[in-house]
Design an enzyme around this catalytic site. Structure first.
Site, PDB file in Angstrom:
ATOM      1  N   GLU A  79       0.809  -1.218   0.000  1.00 34.28           N
ATOM      2  CA  GLU A  79       0.000   0.000   0.000  1.00 34.28           C
ATOM      3  C   GLU A  79       0.842   1.268   0.000  1.00 34.28           C
ATOM      4  O   GLU A  79       0.333   2.355  -0.299  1.00 34.28           O
ATOM      5  CB  GLU A  79      -0.948   0.002   1.201  1.00 34.28           C
ATOM      6  CG  GLU A  79      -2.080  -0.997   1.059  1.00 34.28           C
ATOM      7  CD  GLU A  79      -3.037  -0.990   2.231  1.00 34.28           C
ATOM      8  OE1 GLU A  79      -2.649  -0.507   3.320  1.00 34.28           O
ATOM      9  OE2 GLU A  79      -4.165  -1.476   2.079  1.00 34.28           O
ATOM     10  N   GLU A 110       6.262 -21.953   8.430  1.00 34.94           N
ATOM     11  CA  GLU A 110       6.710 -21.051   9.490  1.00 34.94           C
ATOM     12  C   GLU A 110       7.658 -21.727  10.466  1.00 34.94           C
ATOM     13  O   GLU A 110       8.255 -21.066  11.312  1.00 34.94           O
ATOM     14  CB  GLU A 110       5.508 -20.502  10.247  1.00 34.94           C
ATOM     15  CG  GLU A 110       4.742 -21.524  11.059  1.00 34.94           C
ATOM     16  CD  GLU A 110       3.593 -20.893  11.828  1.00 34.94           C
ATOM     17  OE1 GLU A 110       3.493 -21.151  13.047  1.00 34.94           O
ATOM     18  OE2 GLU A 110       2.798 -20.156  11.227  1.00 34.94           O
TER      19      GLU A 110
END
EC number: 4.2.1.126
Length: 299
Positions: A79, A110
């Site tokens: 963004e 992960e």
């Protein structure tokens, strides 16, 4: 047991709630996210003050996370270019499981610290860079591997976690604790833990961009006019900041490639696009300083 994993003491019979009660419980619990970020304000202030000079001098924002935390990191990074004209190559995010994990969970990714280390190493971090390491638990191996690699490379590291004394917090140069406590749905950190991370990331990156001159007053004057909506926004912002007529504002924007900061300086000082650009460059892109710089437009 981690705070984020403990069963919520107020909602042991959540599955018996009617829809109104269920939604109320979920929504009300997010108030704790705001409070957690508010308590973290001193750490966020320290992070902004340490980060923005590095970014001013050419550094990058490098994000790392897994699962919901990683997706929030990616969201913040992507963004920045349209909102603040921040170069996309200077806002990079690595996500456990690779780019595809943004859309589909990659179980087990992960758990590999070596993968996190390798993913960050591939970005070649250095002392000018700022690494944002996110993990709700604060102990995600992928994130810890990346964090260790970043620190070895001399990058500034900022750790975000939702549990006190978490390894991500202990391993970072600056620790941002977002202690949101147990979730309404036990262990589902996409709820208020994720909300707190979103608020903290949004506040951190927005504050950094303000310090870097991407905002004039409270106007978003360094956006990229990449679609019809944003073209209209550039005109509205220029009108508000310059006091010019719509025709004058549009003429200035067309002359400078719809760069709002340039148009504002042109209109306020009555100078050309090239003169306005020189003035902004001399003031590191700060509109307010450019308007006051040495009293005359540079030749």
């Amino acid at each position: 047991m981690l705070n984020t994993e403990r069963p919520h003491p107020l909602h042991a019979e959540l599955d018996l709630y009617n829809t109104q009660q269920l939604l109320s419980a979920l929504v009300e619990d997010h108030h704790h996210a705001v409070e957690a970020v508010r308590r973290a304000l001193p750490a966020l202030e320290q992070a902004v003050e340490a980060a923005w000079p590095r970014l001013r001098d050419g550094g990058r924002l490098l994000y790392v996370g897994a699962g919901s935390s990683g997706r929030l990191a990616v969201l913040d990074s992507v963004e920045l270019p349209p909102t603040f004209s921040w170069p996309p190559e200077r806002a990079c995010a690595v996500l456990a499981g690779g780019p595809g994990a943004m859309f589909q969970a990659v179980e087990g990714a992960e758990d590999q610290p070596s993968r996190g280390s390798a993913d960050i190493a591939a970005l070649q971090p250095g002392p000018a860079d700022v690494v944002l390491a996110l993990a709700a638990s604060g102990s995600t191996p992928y994130v810890l591997g990346a964090l260790q690699q970043a620190r070895q490379a001399g990058a500034l590291s900022i750790g975000f976690a939702n549990n006190p004394d978490a390894p991500v917090l202990r391993g970072a140069d600056i620790a941002v604790l977002l202690d949101t406590g147990p979730e309404v749905i036990s262990g589902s950190t996409r709820l208020k833990a994720g909300t707190a991370q979103k608020i903290a990331l949004n506040s951190f990156s927005s504050a950094v961009m303000v310090r870097l001159g991407k905002v004039y007053g409270n106007l978003m004057v360094d956006l990229k006019a990449s679609n019809t909506k944003l073209l209209q926004r550039t005109l509205a912002l220029t009108l508000r900041a310059s006091g010019a007529s719509e025709a004058q504002a549009l003429q200035a924007l067309e002359a400078c490639g719809f760069r709002v900061k340039t148009a504002i300086v042109m209109l306020r000082l009555g100078c050309s696009a090239s003169q306005a650009e020189l003035r902004l460059q001399a003031c590191q892109g700060q509109v307010r300083l450019a308007l006051a710089h040495d009293g005359a437009a540079p030749s």
